[in-house]
Design a protein around this motif. Structure first.
Motif, PDB file in Angstrom:
ATOM      1  N   ASN A 248       0.912  -1.130  -0.039  1.00  0.00           N
ATOM      2  CA  ASN A 248       0.014   0.007  -0.030  1.00  0.00           C
ATOM      3  C   ASN A 248       0.849   1.136   0.096  1.00  0.00           C
ATOM      4  O   ASN A 248       0.544   2.284   0.839  1.00  0.00           O
ATOM      5  CB  ASN A 248      -0.956  -0.037   1.074  1.00  0.00           C
ATOM      6  N   ILE A 249       1.750   1.308  -0.629  1.00  0.00           N
ATOM      7  CA  ILE A 249       2.795   2.232  -0.879  1.00  0.00           C
ATOM      8  C   ILE A 249       2.528   2.969  -2.218  1.00  0.00           C
ATOM      9  O   ILE A 249       2.476   2.274  -3.493  1.00  0.00           O
ATOM     10  CB  ILE A 249       4.346   1.868  -0.946  1.00  0.00           C
ATOM     11  N   PRO A 250       2.317   4.382  -2.506  1.00  0.00           N
ATOM     12  CA  PRO A 250       1.765   5.098  -3.531  1.00  0.00           C
ATOM     13  C   PRO A 250       3.262   5.494  -4.463  1.00  0.00           C
ATOM     14  O   PRO A 250       3.535   6.575  -4.682  1.00  0.00           O
ATOM     15  CB  PRO A 250       1.362   6.412  -3.098  1.00  0.00           C
ATOM     16  N   LEU A 251       3.712   4.150  -5.038  1.00  0.00           N
ATOM     17  CA  LEU A 251       4.740   4.536  -6.011  1.00  0.00           C
ATOM     18  C   LEU A 251       4.089   4.695  -7.277  1.00  0.00           C
ATOM     19  O   LEU A 251       3.138   3.951  -7.674  1.00  0.00           O
ATOM     20  CB  LEU A 251       5.663   2.974  -6.118  1.00  0.00           C
TER      21      LEU A 251
ATOM     22  N   SER B 290      11.831   7.287   3.303  1.00  0.00           N
ATOM     23  CA  SER B 290      12.892   6.386   3.163  1.00  0.00           C
ATOM     24  C   SER B 290      12.468   4.952   3.616  1.00  0.00           C
ATOM     25  O   SER B 290      12.784   3.903   2.968  1.00  0.00           O
ATOM     26  CB  SER B 290      14.217   6.560   3.800  1.00  0.00           C
ATOM     27  N   GLU B 291      11.735   4.864   4.504  1.00  0.00           N
ATOM     28  CA  GLU B 291      11.174   3.354   5.124  1.00  0.00           C
ATOM     29  C   GLU B 291      10.252   2.947   4.035  1.00  0.00           C
ATOM     30  O   GLU B 291      10.393   1.719   3.736  1.00  0.00           O
ATOM     31  CB  GLU B 291      10.423   3.838   6.284  1.00  0.00           C
TER      32      GLU B 291
ATOM     33  N   GLY C 215      12.293  -1.579  -2.223  1.00  0.00           N
ATOM     34  CA  GLY C 215      13.729  -2.013  -2.824  1.00  0.00           C
ATOM     35  C   GLY C 215      14.111  -3.114  -2.022  1.00  0.00           C
ATOM     36  O   GLY C 215      14.986  -4.015  -2.590  1.00  0.00           O
ATOM     37  N   GLY C 216      14.018  -3.152  -0.608  1.00  0.00           N
ATOM     38  CA  GLY C 216      14.613  -4.337   0.316  1.00  0.00           C
ATOM     39  C   GLY C 216      14.417  -5.628  -0.242  1.00  0.00           C
ATOM     40  O   GLY C 216      15.349  -6.532  -0.348  1.00  0.00           O
ATOM     41  N   PRO C 217      13.273  -6.190  -0.248  1.00  0.00           N
ATOM     42  CA  PRO C 217      12.970  -7.257  -0.907  1.00  0.00           C
ATOM     43  C   PRO C 217      13.480  -7.719  -2.000  1.00  0.00           C
ATOM     44  O   PRO C 217      14.131  -8.950  -2.257  1.00  0.00           O
ATOM     45  CB  PRO C 217      11.242  -7.301  -1.053  1.00  0.00           C
ATOM     46  N   ILE C 218      13.452  -6.763  -3.086  1.00  0.00           N
ATOM     47  CA  ILE C 218      14.238  -7.071  -4.434  1.00  0.00           C
ATOM     48  C   ILE C 218      15.828  -7.389  -4.120  1.00  0.00           C
ATOM     49  O   ILE C 218      16.248  -8.244  -4.453  1.00  0.00           O
ATOM     50  CB  ILE C 218      13.738  -5.730  -5.460  1.00  0.00           C
ATOM     51  N   GLY C 219      16.600  -6.229  -3.753  1.00  0.00           N
ATOM     52  CA  GLY C 219      18.000  -6.166  -3.536  1.00  0.00           C
ATOM     53  C   GLY C 219      18.299  -7.282  -2.629  1.00  0.00           C
ATOM     54  O   GLY C 219      19.578  -8.080  -2.819  1.00  0.00           O
ATOM     55  N   GLY C 220      17.436  -7.290  -1.510  1.00  0.00           N
ATOM     56  CA  GLY C 220      18.166  -8.303  -0.450  1.00  0.00           C
ATOM     57  C   GLY C 220      17.838  -9.723  -1.024  1.00  0.00           C
ATOM     58  O   GLY C 220      18.802 -10.716  -0.838  1.00  0.00           O
TER      59      GLY C 220
END
Length: 90
Positions: free
Chosen positions: A49-52, A62-63, A69-74
């Protein structure tokens, strides 16, 4: 202030990085457009539910950006470590 896009150190590796992203995120159950693997971020943003939106997203915290990005890069890093460990075992 507009942020620059992520720039990879070895531009020739772009295709392989996109393939890695595609494979990793498919394993996680995401639908990934192989021609546009960078679009996976929109699916993750919707889940959170993030308005990207396309273009400038300076309104995101930043959160919020980290939750996208965290799940992708991680997951990409985890896969690269796994690949390196397999190479060391050979």
């Amino acid at each position: 202030m507009k942020m620059a896009k992520n720039k990879i150190l070895v531009p020739e590796a772009r295709e392989q990085l996109n393939q890695l992203k595609t494979n990793v995120m498919k394993k996680k159950g995401y639908h990934v457009d192989e021609n546009h693997p960078e679009n996976i971020k929109y699916e993750i943003a919707r889940e959170q539910n993030i308005p990207l939106k396309e273009g400038y997203n300076g309104q995101l915290t930043s959160e919020q950006a980290g939750k996208i990005g965290g799940p992708i890069g991680g997951n990409m890093v985890k896969e690269m470590i796994k690949m390196a460990q397999q190479q060391l075992q050979k």
